[in-house]
Design a protein around this motif. Structure first.
Motif, PDB file in Angstrom:
ATOM      1  N   GLN A 198      -5.657  -0.668  -5.280  1.00  0.00           N
ATOM      2  CA  GLN A 198      -5.392  -0.695  -6.715  1.00  0.00           C
ATOM      3  C   GLN A 198      -4.073  -1.414  -6.937  1.00  0.00           C
ATOM      4  O   GLN A 198      -3.158  -1.339  -6.107  1.00  0.00           O
ATOM      5  N   ILE A 199      -3.967  -2.098  -8.078  1.00  0.00           N
ATOM      6  CA  ILE A 199      -2.771  -2.883  -8.360  1.00  0.00           C
ATOM      7  C   ILE A 199      -1.516  -2.016  -8.370  1.00  0.00           C
ATOM      8  O   ILE A 199      -0.456  -2.444  -7.906  1.00  0.00           O
ATOM      9  N   ALA A 200      -1.608  -0.798  -8.867  1.00  0.00           N
ATOM     10  CA  ALA A 200      -0.437   0.090  -8.904  1.00  0.00           C
ATOM     11  C   ALA A 200       0.051   0.403  -7.492  1.00  0.00           C
ATOM     12  O   ALA A 200       1.262   0.472  -7.249  1.00  0.00           O
ATOM     13  N   VAL A 201      -0.862   0.569  -6.555  1.00  0.00           N
ATOM     14  CA  VAL A 201      -0.492   0.824  -5.159  1.00  0.00           C
ATOM     15  C   VAL A 201       0.171  -0.415  -4.573  1.00  0.00           C
ATOM     16  O   VAL A 201       1.194  -0.323  -3.880  1.00  0.00           O
ATOM     17  N   ALA A 202      -0.362  -1.591  -4.865  1.00  0.00           N
ATOM     18  CA  ALA A 202       0.229  -2.836  -4.374  1.00  0.00           C
ATOM     19  C   ALA A 202       1.642  -3.016  -4.914  1.00  0.00           C
ATOM     20  O   ALA A 202       2.539  -3.459  -4.196  1.00  0.00           O
ATOM     21  N   PHE A 203       1.862  -2.679  -6.193  1.00  0.00           N
ATOM     22  CA  PHE A 203       3.212  -2.745  -6.762  1.00  0.00           C
ATOM     23  C   PHE A 203       4.150  -1.806  -6.013  1.00  0.00           C
ATOM     24  O   PHE A 203       5.311  -2.146  -5.749  1.00  0.00           O
ATOM     25  N   GLY A 204       3.675  -0.626  -5.670  1.00  0.00           N
ATOM     26  CA  GLY A 204       4.478   0.316  -4.900  1.00  0.00           C
ATOM     27  C   GLY A 204       4.837  -0.237  -3.536  1.00  0.00           C
ATOM     28  O   GLY A 204       5.979  -0.144  -3.093  1.00  0.00           O
ATOM     29  N   HIS A 205       3.846  -0.823  -2.856  1.00  0.00           N
ATOM     30  CA  HIS A 205       4.102  -1.450  -1.554  1.00  0.00           C
ATOM     31  C   HIS A 205       5.166  -2.533  -1.683  1.00  0.00           C
ATOM     32  O   HIS A 205       6.078  -2.622  -0.851  1.00  0.00           O
ATOM     33  N   ALA A 206       5.023  -3.365  -2.703  1.00  0.00           N
ATOM     34  CA  ALA A 206       5.973  -4.462  -2.904  1.00  0.00           C
ATOM     35  C   ALA A 206       7.379  -3.929  -3.150  1.00  0.00           C
ATOM     36  O   ALA A 206       8.363  -4.480  -2.646  1.00  0.00           O
ATOM     37  N   SER A 207       7.489  -2.851  -3.899  1.00  0.00           N
ATOM     38  CA  SER A 207       8.793  -2.251  -4.177  1.00  0.00           C
ATOM     39  C   SER A 207       9.427  -1.704  -2.902  1.00  0.00           C
ATOM     40  O   SER A 207      10.620  -1.898  -2.658  1.00  0.00           O
ATOM     41  N   ILE A 208       8.632  -1.049  -2.084  1.00  0.00           N
ATOM     42  CA  ILE A 208       9.126  -0.511  -0.809  1.00  0.00           C
ATOM     43  C   ILE A 208       9.596  -1.651   0.091  1.00  0.00           C
ATOM     44  O   ILE A 208      10.684  -1.598   0.672  1.00  0.00           O
TER      45      ILE A 208
END
Length: 73
Positions: free
Chosen positions: A49-59
């Motif tokens: 999901q895009i929200a999970v990908a955003f989280g990965h990118a932030s980490i």
């Protein structure tokens, strides 16, 4: 997107490892076994999901920032 083909070949060509499904293996900071190579989103083993990908990118971005900050000292 859920159900799509995992496109992790570039990471594999660079020396990253993958699981039995073809997802790139990362640590808690989204780092692969290749120094400086991070993976996020649909190429890692998480819900696609895009929200999970955003989280990965932030980490990953936070880890990169901290690494670069440490190298200035």
């Amino acid at each position: 997107a859920m159900g799509c083909t995992i496109r992790s070949q570039l990471g594999l060509d660079l020396g990253a490892t993958c699981d039995e499904l073809g997802n790139l293996v990362v640590d808690a900071h989204q780092r692969t076994v290749v120094p400086g190579l991070y993976a996020a989103g649909d190429v890692v083993n998480e819900i696609n999901q895009i929200a999970v990908a955003f989280g990965h990118a932030s980490i990953a971005a936070t880890d990169m920032h901290n690494y670069l900050d440490d190298t200035k000292c």
